[in-house]
Design a protein around this motif. Sequence first.
Motif, PDB file in Angstrom:
ATOM      1  N   GLU A   6       0.820  -1.204   0.000  1.00  0.00           N
ATOM      2  CA  GLU A   6       0.000   0.000   0.000  1.00  0.00           C
ATOM      3  C   GLU A   6       0.855   1.255   0.000  1.00  0.00           C
ATOM      4  O   GLU A   6       1.947   1.273   0.569  1.00  0.00           O
ATOM      5  CB  GLU A   6      -0.931   0.017   1.218  1.00  0.00           C
ATOM      6  N   ALA A   7       0.328   2.294  -0.627  1.00  0.00           N
ATOM      7  CA  ALA A   7       1.039   3.561  -0.682  1.00  0.00           C
ATOM      8  C   ALA A   7       0.981   4.262   0.664  1.00  0.00           C
ATOM      9  O   ALA A   7      -0.060   4.252   1.334  1.00  0.00           O
ATOM     10  CB  ALA A   7       0.432   4.445  -1.763  1.00  0.00           C
ATOM     11  N   VAL A   8       2.082   4.873   1.042  1.00  0.00           N
ATOM     12  CA  VAL A   8       2.173   5.589   2.307  1.00  0.00           C
ATOM     13  C   VAL A   8       2.276   7.085   2.066  1.00  0.00           C
ATOM     14  O   VAL A   8       1.526   7.871   2.643  1.00  0.00           O
ATOM     15  CB  VAL A   8       3.390   5.099   3.115  1.00  0.00           C
ATOM     16  N   ALA A   9       3.237   7.485   1.214  1.00  0.00           N
ATOM     17  CA  ALA A   9       3.469   8.902   0.962  1.00  0.00           C
ATOM     18  C   ALA A   9       4.213   9.054  -0.353  1.00  0.00           C
ATOM     19  O   ALA A   9       4.883   8.121  -0.805  1.00  0.00           O
ATOM     20  CB  ALA A   9       4.279   9.535   2.101  1.00  0.00           C
ATOM     21  N   ALA A  10       4.108  10.240  -0.934  1.00  0.00           N
ATOM     22  CA  ALA A  10       4.822  10.506  -2.183  1.00  0.00           C
ATOM     23  C   ALA A  10       5.046  11.996  -2.334  1.00  0.00           C
ATOM     24  O   ALA A  10       4.388  12.819  -1.678  1.00  0.00           O
ATOM     25  CB  ALA A  10       4.036   9.963  -3.380  1.00  0.00           C
ATOM     26  N   LEU A  11       5.993  12.327  -3.200  1.00  0.00           N
ATOM     27  CA  LEU A  11       6.208  13.714  -3.581  1.00  0.00           C
ATOM     28  C   LEU A  11       6.673  13.757  -5.022  1.00  0.00           C
ATOM     29  O   LEU A  11       7.198  12.774  -5.558  1.00  0.00           O
ATOM     30  CB  LEU A  11       7.220  14.394  -2.654  1.00  0.00           C
ATOM     31  N   TYR A  12       6.462  14.919  -5.635  1.00  0.00           N
ATOM     32  CA  TYR A  12       6.919  15.137  -6.993  1.00  0.00           C
ATOM     33  C   TYR A  12       8.120  16.058  -6.909  1.00  0.00           C
ATOM     34  O   TYR A  12       8.033  17.159  -6.359  1.00  0.00           O
ATOM     35  CB  TYR A  12       5.814  15.769  -7.830  1.00  0.00           C
ATOM     36  N   VAL A  65      -1.478   7.748   7.895  1.00  0.00           N
ATOM     37  CA  VAL A  65      -0.205   8.263   8.397  1.00  0.00           C
ATOM     38  C   VAL A  65      -0.166   9.786   8.459  1.00  0.00           C
ATOM     39  O   VAL A  65       0.822  10.359   8.930  1.00  0.00           O
ATOM     40  CB  VAL A  65       0.978   7.755   7.542  1.00  0.00           C
ATOM     41  N   LYS A  66      -1.213  10.442   7.994  1.00  0.00           N
ATOM     42  CA  LYS A  66      -1.236  11.916   8.008  1.00  0.00           C
ATOM     43  C   LYS A  66      -1.042  12.440   9.421  1.00  0.00           C
ATOM     44  O   LYS A  66      -1.661  11.968  10.374  1.00  0.00           O
ATOM     45  CB  LYS A  66      -2.570  12.427   7.456  1.00  0.00           C
ATOM     46  N   GLY A  67      -0.170  13.441   9.543  1.00  0.00           N
ATOM     47  CA  GLY A  67       0.102  14.025  10.842  1.00  0.00           C
ATOM     48  C   GLY A  67       1.169  13.283  11.630  1.00  0.00           C
ATOM     49  O   GLY A  67       1.652  13.791  12.648  1.00  0.00           O
ATOM     50  N   ARG A  68       1.538  12.079  11.177  1.00  0.00           N
ATOM     51  CA  ARG A  68       2.566  11.301  11.888  1.00  0.00           C
ATOM     52  C   ARG A  68       3.826  11.105  11.033  1.00  0.00           C
ATOM     53  O   ARG A  68       4.935  11.072  11.561  1.00  0.00           O
ATOM     54  CB  ARG A  68       2.014   9.928  12.265  1.00  0.00           C
ATOM     55  N   PHE A  69       3.659  10.955   9.735  1.00  0.00           N
ATOM     56  CA  PHE A  69       4.786  10.713   8.831  1.00  0.00           C
ATOM     57  C   PHE A  69       5.052  11.945   7.982  1.00  0.00           C
ATOM     58  O   PHE A  69       4.115  12.678   7.612  1.00  0.00           O
ATOM     59  CB  PHE A  69       4.475   9.546   7.900  1.00  0.00           C
ATOM     60  N   THR A  70       6.320  12.149   7.628  1.00  0.00           N
ATOM     61  CA  THR A  70       6.704  13.251   6.761  1.00  0.00           C
ATOM     62  C   THR A  70       7.674  12.746   5.701  1.00  0.00           C
ATOM     63  O   THR A  70       8.706  12.155   6.035  1.00  0.00           O
ATOM     64  CB  THR A  70       7.373  14.386   7.550  1.00  0.00           C
ATOM     65  N   ILE A  71       7.340  12.985   4.433  1.00  0.00           N
ATOM     66  CA  ILE A  71       8.227  12.619   3.337  1.00  0.00           C
ATOM     67  C   ILE A  71       9.011  13.860   2.925  1.00  0.00           C
ATOM     68  O   ILE A  71       8.486  14.971   2.901  1.00  0.00           O
ATOM     69  CB  ILE A  71       7.429  12.041   2.146  1.00  0.00           C
ATOM     70  N   TYR A 120      13.549  10.590   2.116  1.00  0.00           N
ATOM     71  CA  TYR A 120      13.366  10.213   3.516  1.00  0.00           C
ATOM     72  C   TYR A 120      11.890  10.026   3.851  1.00  0.00           C
ATOM     73  O   TYR A 120      11.013  10.612   3.211  1.00  0.00           O
ATOM     74  CB  TYR A 120      13.924  11.298   4.444  1.00  0.00           C
ATOM     75  N   LEU A 121      11.671   9.234   4.879  1.00  0.00           N
ATOM     76  CA  LEU A 121      10.345   9.144   5.479  1.00  0.00           C
ATOM     77  C   LEU A 121      10.550   9.180   6.986  1.00  0.00           C
ATOM     78  O   LEU A 121      11.059   8.221   7.578  1.00  0.00           O
ATOM     79  CB  LEU A 121       9.617   7.865   5.065  1.00  0.00           C
ATOM     80  N   GLN A 122      10.197  10.297   7.588  1.00  0.00           N
ATOM     81  CA  GLN A 122      10.258  10.441   9.035  1.00  0.00           C
ATOM     82  C   GLN A 122       8.954   9.919   9.610  1.00  0.00           C
ATOM     83  O   GLN A 122       7.876  10.401   9.235  1.00  0.00           O
ATOM     84  CB  GLN A 122      10.458  11.911   9.427  1.00  0.00           C
ATOM     85  N   MET A 123       9.046   8.953  10.505  1.00  0.00           N
ATOM     86  CA  MET A 123       7.854   8.324  11.066  1.00  0.00           C
ATOM     87  C   MET A 123       7.828   8.557  12.564  1.00  0.00           C
ATOM     88  O   MET A 123       8.726   8.106  13.285  1.00  0.00           O
ATOM     89  CB  MET A 123       7.876   6.820  10.758  1.00  0.00           C
ATOM     90  N   ASN A 124       6.824   9.277  13.029  1.00  0.00           N
ATOM     91  CA  ASN A 124       6.638   9.568  14.440  1.00  0.00           C
ATOM     92  C   ASN A 124       5.367   8.910  14.957  1.00  0.00           C
ATOM     93  O   ASN A 124       4.509   8.509  14.172  1.00  0.00           O
ATOM     94  CB  ASN A 124       6.566  11.082  14.656  1.00  0.00           C
ATOM     95  N   SER A 125       5.265   8.820  16.258  1.00  0.00           N
ATOM     96  CA  SER A 125       4.075   8.234  16.898  1.00  0.00           C
ATOM     97  C   SER A 125       3.724   6.893  16.261  1.00  0.00           C
ATOM     98  O   SER A 125       2.562   6.628  15.894  1.00  0.00           O
ATOM     99  CB  SER A 125       2.888   9.198  16.791  1.00  0.00           C
ATOM    100  N   LEU A 126       4.728   6.055  16.137  1.00  0.00           N
ATOM    101  CA  LEU A 126       4.525   4.786  15.450  1.00  0.00           C
ATOM    102  C   LEU A 126       3.579   3.875  16.220  1.00  0.00           C
ATOM    103  O   LEU A 126       3.525   3.884  17.456  1.00  0.00           O
ATOM    104  CB  LEU A 126       5.866   4.094  15.244  1.00  0.00           C
ATOM    105  N   LYS A 127       2.825   3.095  15.449  1.00  0.00           N
ATOM    106  CA  LYS A 127       1.837   2.168  15.996  1.00  0.00           C
ATOM    107  C   LYS A 127       2.187   0.749  15.529  1.00  0.00           C
ATOM    108  O   LYS A 127       2.827   0.581  14.474  1.00  0.00           O
ATOM    109  CB  LYS A 127       0.441   2.525  15.481  1.00  0.00           C
ATOM    110  N   PRO A 128       1.753  -0.260  16.267  1.00  0.00           N
ATOM    111  CA  PRO A 128       2.019  -1.638  15.825  1.00  0.00           C
ATOM    112  C   PRO A 128       1.525  -1.909  14.405  1.00  0.00           C
ATOM    113  O   PRO A 128       2.161  -2.674  13.667  1.00  0.00           O
ATOM    114  CB  PRO A 128       1.262  -2.478  16.848  1.00  0.00           C
TER     115      PRO A 128
END
Length: 127
Positions: free
Chosen positions: A47-53, A65-71, A81-89
Amino acid sequence: QVQLVESGGGSVQAGGSLRVSCAASGMTYRRHCMGWFRQGPPGKDREAVAALYTGGVTTYYDDSVKGRFTISRDYAKNTLYLQMNSLKPEDTAMYYCAAGEGLCASNWYERAAYNYWGQGTQVTVSL
């Protein structure tokens, strides 16, 4: 030949943070759709998580992942990069970097929008 090499995965407790990286080489265009996908337990789709052009400033995120991950991308290092905060199981998965040779907009979440894939890096989140 385009190569994407992920790194930075690992194990972390719920609520923690990780940053995964994707070093890109061999890309001759300056404008690409680049994204992160993930694939969880066997039987689950990638599944797609994040992308940028890279030719613009727009970023795209899955609602989960909105609000928790930053690409982001470091152009000088040619690294995504993919910064992942407030990670969940439920974030536990193999994370894959992907790059496409065209625009990404409404199709950013489609695997068909990407031509190149890395081998993946495992992220495991425990309670």
